[in-house]
Design a protein around this motif. Structure first.
Motif, mmCIF file in Angstrom:
data_model
loop_
_atom_site.group_PDB
_atom_site.id
_atom_site.type_symbol
_atom_site.label_atom_id
_atom_site.label_comp_id
_atom_site.label_asym_id
_atom_site.label_seq_id
_atom_site.Cartn_x
_atom_site.Cartn_y
_atom_site.Cartn_z
ATOM 1 N N ASP A 257 0.863 -1.178 0.000
ATOM 2 C CA ASP A 257 0.000 0.000 0.000
ATOM 3 C C ASP A 257 0.903 1.232 0.000
ATOM 4 O OD1 ASP A 257 -1.775 2.047 0.439
ATOM 5 O OD2 ASP A 257 -2.761 1.119 2.159
ATOM 6 N N PRO A 258 0.831 2.088 -1.021
ATOM 7 C CA PRO A 258 1.696 3.271 -1.048
ATOM 8 C C PRO A 258 1.310 4.323 -0.013
ATOM 9 C CG PRO A 258 0.182 3.321 -2.891
ATOM 10 C CD PRO A 258 0.001 1.977 -2.223
ATOM 11 N N ILE A 259 0.183 4.139 0.639
ATOM 12 C CA ILE A 259 -0.318 5.017 1.698
ATOM 13 C C ILE A 259 -0.889 6.317 1.151
ATOM 14 C CG2 ILE A 259 0.186 6.181 3.879
ATOM 15 C CD1 ILE A 259 0.259 3.116 3.959
ATOM 16 N N GLY A 260 -0.168 6.962 0.237
ATOM 17 C CA GLY A 260 -0.637 8.231 -0.315
ATOM 18 C C GLY A 260 0.034 8.526 -1.630
ATOM 19 N N PHE A 261 -0.233 9.705 -2.156
ATOM 20 C CA PHE A 261 0.324 10.127 -3.440
ATOM 21 C C PHE A 261 1.843 10.042 -3.442
ATOM 22 C CE2 PHE A 261 2.079 13.848 -5.772
ATOM 23 C CZ PHE A 261 1.830 13.409 -7.061
ATOM 24 N N ASP A 262 2.488 10.474 -2.360
ATOM 25 C CA ASP A 262 3.948 10.476 -2.289
ATOM 26 C C ASP A 262 4.546 9.089 -2.410
ATOM 27 O OD1 ASP A 262 4.128 13.177 -2.027
ATOM 28 O OD2 ASP A 262 4.375 13.179 0.140
ATOM 29 N N ALA B 174 -5.695 1.661 -18.292
ATOM 30 C CA ALA B 174 -4.991 2.943 -18.375
ATOM 31 C C ALA B 174 -3.591 2.830 -17.789
ATOM 32 C CB ALA B 174 -5.792 4.028 -17.661
ATOM 33 N N LEU B 175 -3.438 2.073 -16.703
ATOM 34 C CA LEU B 175 -2.116 1.880 -16.114
ATOM 35 C C LEU B 175 -1.197 1.100 -17.059
ATOM 36 C CD1 LEU B 175 -3.058 1.115 -12.405
ATOM 37 C CD2 LEU B 175 -1.783 3.092 -13.251
ATOM 38 N N LEU B 176 -1.748 0.114 -17.746
ATOM 39 C CA LEU B 176 -0.954 -0.618 -18.728
ATOM 40 C C LEU B 176 -0.528 0.290 -19.884
ATOM 41 C CD1 LEU B 176 -2.999 -3.939 -18.798
ATOM 42 C CD2 LEU B 176 -0.667 -3.663 -17.903
ATOM 43 N N GLU B 177 -1.440 1.138 -20.316
ATOM 44 C CA GLU B 177 -1.104 2.096 -21.369
ATOM 45 C C GLU B 177 0.000 3.043 -20.898
ATOM 46 O OE1 GLU B 177 -3.098 5.842 -23.822
ATOM 47 O OE2 GLU B 177 -4.312 4.697 -22.397
ATOM 48 N N LEU B 178 -0.123 3.497 -19.663
ATOM 49 C CA LEU B 178 0.892 4.383 -19.096
ATOM 50 C C LEU B 178 2.247 3.690 -19.043
ATOM 51 C CD1 LEU B 178 1.838 6.943 -17.625
ATOM 52 C CD2 LEU B 178 0.953 5.940 -15.494
ATOM 53 N N PHE C 217 -0.076 12.042 -20.927
ATOM 54 C CA PHE C 217 -1.016 11.011 -20.478
ATOM 55 C C PHE C 217 -1.866 11.538 -19.324
ATOM 56 C CE2 PHE C 217 -2.173 7.812 -17.388
ATOM 57 C CZ PHE C 217 -2.791 6.845 -18.154
ATOM 58 N N ALA C 218 -1.239 12.172 -18.337
ATOM 59 C CA ALA C 218 -1.971 12.686 -17.184
ATOM 60 C C ALA C 218 -3.011 13.717 -17.604
ATOM 61 C CB ALA C 218 -0.998 13.292 -16.172
ATOM 62 N N GLN C 219 -2.674 14.524 -18.590
ATOM 63 C CA GLN C 219 -3.602 15.553 -19.045
ATOM 64 C C GLN C 219 -4.801 14.955 -19.785
ATOM 65 O OE1 GLN C 219 -0.653 17.670 -21.287
ATOM 66 N NE2 GLN C 219 -0.365 19.241 -19.733
ATOM 67 N N GLU C 220 -4.597 13.811 -20.425
ATOM 68 C CA GLU C 220 -5.635 13.267 -21.296
ATOM 69 C C GLU C 220 -6.497 12.191 -20.644
ATOM 70 O OE1 GLU C 220 -3.534 11.945 -24.743
ATOM 71 O OE2 GLU C 220 -3.175 13.993 -25.507
ATOM 72 N N THR D 2 -0.370 8.439 -10.900
ATOM 73 C CA THR D 2 0.790 7.588 -11.132
ATOM 74 C C THR D 2 1.702 8.214 -12.189
ATOM 75 O OG1 THR D 2 -0.506 5.619 -10.588
ATOM 76 C CG2 THR D 2 1.549 5.273 -11.781
ATOM 77 N N ALA D 3 1.116 8.743 -13.241
ATOM 78 C CA ALA D 3 1.910 9.398 -14.287
ATOM 79 C C ALA D 3 2.663 10.594 -13.725
ATOM 80 C CB ALA D 3 1.002 9.828 -15.437
#
Length: 395
Positions: free
Chosen positions: A44-49, A145-149, A190-193, A202-203
């Motif tokens: 678990d990454p816990i958060g964005f960071d 989407a994660l696979l595409e990223l 990717f993040a923008q779209e 993640t991006a």
């Protein structure tokens, strides 16, 4: 050199409910030499960071890989809404089980997935190329989407390796930075779209796993504003916006550069705005010890000054130097005393850098006659072409 034999992992995962002890189970087929722990870890990454960051996430479960390749996680988190987790493997002898490789998407040892109660995942991967080979059967739109990223990151990294020059060469430092920026741009696009929050986050993390967004502040502000409007209830959005706070980021494109008192080479102290050119000013942030800065002085700024000084171009060099003698020597040697120069001669403790909220050189701000930033951090041919177009079009 010892070559790793292929280590294929096939995880057939049936996820039913959080109370089912086999909610996340599968098999791992190992052939050849075993250089990997016979364990799979759920982090678990816990958060964005914590997305993609080593030693930060919490291991919420681990599964032994039995002799027949089978395993089963026992403690899946309750997730009425999708949450981001990270599946990882570790090499033999690795002490830290939450270590995540982030040097190369070809060989990184983890992959982020989205988990939600009642979902179903079927995963396969090759250990030696875990992130590159990671695949999902019938993925949800978010996992797709994660696979595409991942594919975008892999291609961008290959392009980076092809374009990055020798960083010990004067021009190579700028070439390497440009290649790094191109890599970031692919992830930023990717993040923008994407319409999916967690893949977008993640991006953003993959764009700078160190959390250094000095070179992309406009992007960070835009992402904060976008997701605050779309998902104000998500705690990771608030964490994103700590980085997307325009009050702590460098002066943005469209902002007015503060009218700061500049200690000039002449010995006078002059307000910055009184030094601006009629149409365009390049505020060049450099230092005598910065090789690519010196190269740009000679090869780019000098020719631009000669061609456009009478068409409304001003150049103000601000040096991150500590020695008056060394600073003067660099100006004389590069032949750049034709335009304005300033420095507090306080080295890395420059108060003007604090005002601009930057730490990295070479850097520049291009301002119109009012001090508004019209472009930033353009170098080499990009800078030359911008000045040509801007002044040639009569702006």
């Amino acid at each position: 050199m010892k070559l790793l034999a292929p280590f294929l992992i096939f995880l057939a995962l049936l996820i039913t409910s959080c109370s089912d002890p086999s909610a996340f189970s599968g098999t791992i087929q190992i052939s050849g030499e075993d250089d990997w722990k016979r364990m799979v870890y759920l982090i678990d990454p816990i958060g964005f960071d914590g997305i993609g960051k080593s030693y930060t996430g919490t291991i919420i479960d681990s599964a032994v890989i039995a002799s027949d390749g089978s395993f089963a996680f026992q403690s899946m988190p309750d997730a009425p809404e999708p949450i981001l987790l990270q599946v990882a493997i570790q090499q033999q002898g690795e002490r830290f089980l939450n270590k995540l490789g982030h040097e190369n998407p070809d060989t990184d040892n983890y992959f982020p997935i989205l988990w939600k109660n009642g979902g179903q995942l079927r995963i396969s991967a090759e250990a030696a190329h875990f992130q590159r080979s990671f695949s999902l059967e019938d993925p949800t739109p978010e996992n797709a989407a994660l696979l595409e990223l991942r594919n975008i990151r892999q291609q961008a990294h290959q392009d980076f390796l092809a374009r990055a020059a020798d960083e010990h060469d004067e021009s190579g430092l700028l070439d390497a930075e440009k290649a790094q920026m191109n890599y970031r741009q692919a992830l930023m696009q990717f993040a923008q779209e994407t319409d999916h929050l967690l893949p977008a986050l993640t991006a953003i993390r993959w764009a700078s796993i160190e959390g250094d967004y000095e070179r992309i502040p406009e992007f960070m502000v835009a992402q904060c504003e976008r997701w605050q409007a779309a998902r104000p209830d998500h705690p990771w959005v608030n964490q994103l916006c700590r980085y997307g706070n325009r009050e702590i980021l460098p002066v943005l494109k469209g902002d007015i550069v503060p009218n700061y008192a500049m200690p000039m080479l002449s010995g006078d102290t002059v307000q910055l705005h009184s030094l601006l050119g009629a149409r365009l000013t390049i505020l060049d942030l450099w230092a005598s010890w910065c090789a690519p800065c010196r190269l740009e002085n000679r090869n780019v700024l000098g020719p631009l000054w000669e061609q456009y000084q009478e068409q409304g171009l001003q150049i103000i060099g601000y040096a991150l130097d500590a020695s008056q003698k060394v600073w003067n020597g660099a100006i004389e040697k590069d032949g750049v005393g034709r335009w304005l120069h300033a420095s507090h001669l306080q080295g890395d403790d420059s108060p003007f850098f604090e005002v601009l909220r930057i730490r990295t050189i070479p850097a520049n701000y291009l301002m119109d006659g009012s001090g508004k930033v019209v472009a930033k951090n353009l170098h080499g041919e990009e800078l030359t072409h911008f000045v040509q177009d801007y002044l040639g079009n009569g702006k």
